[in-house]
Enzyme design. Structure first.
Site, PDB file in Angstrom:
ATOM      1  CB  SER A  10      -0.885   0.025   1.244  1.00 20.83           C
ATOM      2  OG  SER A  10      -1.409   1.333   1.395  1.00 20.83           O
ATOM      3  CG  HIS A  35      -3.773  -1.572  -1.715  1.00 22.33           C
ATOM      4  ND1 HIS A  35      -4.899  -2.280  -2.083  1.00 22.33           N
ATOM      5  CD2 HIS A  35      -4.161  -0.766  -0.695  1.00 22.33           C
ATOM      6  CE1 HIS A  35      -5.920  -1.931  -1.307  1.00 22.33           C
ATOM      7  NE2 HIS A  35      -5.500  -0.998  -0.469  1.00 22.33           N
ATOM      8  CG  ASP A  37      -5.025   2.508   0.579  1.00 20.29           C
ATOM      9  OD1 ASP A  37      -5.989   1.727   0.491  1.00 20.29           O
ATOM     10  OD2 ASP A  37      -3.912   2.172   1.031  1.00 20.29           O
ATOM     11  CG  MET A  39      -8.215   7.264   2.248  1.00 22.07           C
ATOM     12  SD  MET A  39      -7.406   7.249   3.843  1.00 22.07           S
ATOM     13  CE  MET A  39      -6.594   5.644   3.798  1.00 22.07           C
ATOM     14  CG  HIS A  69      -9.166   0.297  -0.776  1.00 29.95           C
ATOM     15  ND1 HIS A  69      -8.576   0.097   0.467  1.00 29.95           N
ATOM     16  CD2 HIS A  69     -10.509   0.322  -0.547  1.00 29.95           C
ATOM     17  CE1 HIS A  69      -9.511   0.014   1.391  1.00 29.95           C
ATOM     18  NE2 HIS A  69     -10.686   0.163   0.807  1.00 29.95           N
ATOM     19  CG  MET A  71     -11.298   3.434   1.686  1.00 28.35           C
ATOM     20  SD  MET A  71      -9.760   3.395   2.631  1.00 28.35           S
ATOM     21  CE  MET A  71      -8.572   3.495   1.296  1.00 28.35           C
ATOM     22  CG  MET A 140     -11.616  -2.728   4.857  1.00 29.68           C
ATOM     23  SD  MET A 140     -10.143  -2.250   3.940  1.00 29.68           S
ATOM     24  CE  MET A 140      -9.251  -1.288   5.166  1.00 29.68           C
ATOM     25  N   GLY A 145      -9.124   4.209   6.710  1.00 29.05           N
ATOM     26  CA  GLY A 145      -8.830   5.619   6.909  1.00 29.05           C
ATOM     27  C   GLY A 145      -7.368   5.916   7.199  1.00 29.05           C
ATOM     28  CG  ASP A 178      -6.185  -2.697   2.969  1.00 27.19           C
ATOM     29  OD1 ASP A 178      -5.130  -2.426   3.571  1.00 27.19           O
ATOM     30  OD2 ASP A 178      -6.810  -1.883   2.260  1.00 27.19           O
ATOM     31  N   GLY A 179      -4.888  -4.281   6.053  1.00 23.95           N
ATOM     32  CA  GLY A 179      -4.815  -3.652   7.373  1.00 23.95           C
ATOM     33  C   GLY A 179      -4.029  -4.473   8.365  1.00 23.95           C
ATOM     34  N   GLY A 200       1.064  -1.903   4.086  1.00 19.74           N
ATOM     35  CA  GLY A 200       1.580  -0.540   3.956  1.00 19.74           C
ATOM     36  C   GLY A 200       2.755  -0.330   4.885  1.00 19.74           C
TER      37      GLY A 200
HETATM   38  C1  DX5 Z   1      -6.444   1.696   5.315  1.00 23.61           C
HETATM   39  C2  DX5 Z   1      -5.930   1.367   3.948  1.00 23.61           C
HETATM   40  C3  DX5 Z   1      -4.813   0.408   3.936  1.00 23.61           C
HETATM   41  C4  DX5 Z   1      -3.567   0.864   4.641  1.00 23.61           C
HETATM   42  C5  DX5 Z   1      -2.923  -0.363   5.188  1.00 23.61           C
HETATM   43  O1  DX5 Z   1      -7.627   2.394   5.205  1.00 23.61           O
HETATM   44  O2  DX5 Z   1      -6.973   0.830   3.146  1.00 23.61           O
HETATM   45  O3  DX5 Z   1      -4.507  -0.022   2.605  1.00 23.61           O
HETATM   46  O4  DX5 Z   1      -2.649   1.530   3.834  1.00 23.61           O
HETATM   47  O5  DX5 Z   1      -1.847   0.052   5.960  1.00 23.61           O
HETATM   48  P1  DX5 Z   1      -1.168  -0.920   7.002  1.00 23.61           P
HETATM   49  O6  DX5 Z   1      -0.623  -2.083   6.247  1.00 23.61           O
HETATM   50  O7  DX5 Z   1      -0.115  -0.046   7.596  1.00 23.61           O
HETATM   51  O8  DX5 Z   1      -2.230  -1.337   7.989  1.00 23.61           O
HETATM   52 ZN    ZN Z   2      -6.435  -0.118   1.203  1.00 20.54          ZN
END
Ligand code: DX5
Ligand code: ZN
Length: 231
Positions: A10, A35, A37, A39, A69, A71, A140, A145, A178-179, A200
């Protein structure tokens, strides 16, 4: 029918001041997909990157799949923009779309693969009538976020449920998590049924030194952990 494991860094945790280089380095280190993200400070309380950045990565020469992704709420307005910007997958949260089936069709009509994303408390029932229209299910394992949160253990049971649903469908559907995915929990996440692993802070979170090979060992360790899981 086990699918190949895909590691999806990510870029939320990458150094945005040199994003192209970061993506080049993490792919050279053996990552499979990017990946991305998105937001909007509305569906989630944070603001990140949009289609221009996706397009910039393509222009920079990134040829790996880009896994967008979303959001964001509403969803549909951004789908054609991301398709034009070079997205491979576009996934969205069902709560954020008024018409889930229509959004899935829109993503396909724009030439991308489509997926639904489930927050920790979002029921899997959203999948029931659209299993034939999804190419990916993204679970998730944190609330969306922010990067750097801890993996929520109940995601493992949910993963097992989705794995059964996917296998029963007989379709090729990616199961992504993810997460909070790290070297030390990626094996149990695979064992619960995932085949696509977003990470990430687990990959990019190791400081800002200039060594272009700093991602090699972390991705090698993830591969090693994944290889230790049978099946
Ligand atoms: C959170 C994101 C993730 C995030 C994951 O809302 O969708 O993709 O970057 O980060 P880590 O791996 O640090 O939990
Ligand atoms: Zn994500």
């Amino acid at each position: 029918m086990a699918a190949e494991d895909l590691i999806a860094p990510s870029i939320l945790s990458a150094d945005f001041a040199k994003l192209g280089e970061e993506v080049d380095n993490v792919l050279a280190a053996g990552a499979d997909i990017v990946h991305f993200d998105v937001m909007d400070n509305h569906y989630v309380p944070n603001l990140t990157i949009g289609p221009l950045v996706c397009e910039a990565l393509r222009k920079h020469g990134v040829t790996a799949p880009i896994d967008v992704h979303l959001m964001v709420k509403p969803v549909d307005r951004l789908v054609p923009d991301f398709a034009a910007a070079g997205a491979t997958y576009i996934t969205f949260h069902p709560e954020a779309s008024e018409h889930i089936d229509r959004t899935l069709q829109l993503i396909h009509n724009e030439g991308c693969k489509a997926g639904l994303v489930f927050n920790p408390a979002t029921p899997l029932s959203y999948l029931e009538y659209v299993m034939d229209k999804v190419d990916m299910v993204l679970l998730m394992s944190v609330n969306p976020g922010f990067g750097g949160q801890s993996f929520i253990p109940s995601a493992l049971d949910k993963l097992r449920q989705v794995r059964q649903m996917i296998d029963a469908s007989g379709r090729e559907i990616r199961l992504e998590v993810d997460g909070g995915v790290k070297v030390d929990n990626i094996a149990e996440i695979k064992a619960a049924g995932a085949d696509t692993f977003v990470s990430g802070s687990g990959i990019f979170g190791k400081g800002q030194d200039a060594d272009p090979h700093r991602y090699d060992s972390i991705i090698a360790k993830m591969r090693e952990a994944l290889a230790s899981v049978g099946g």
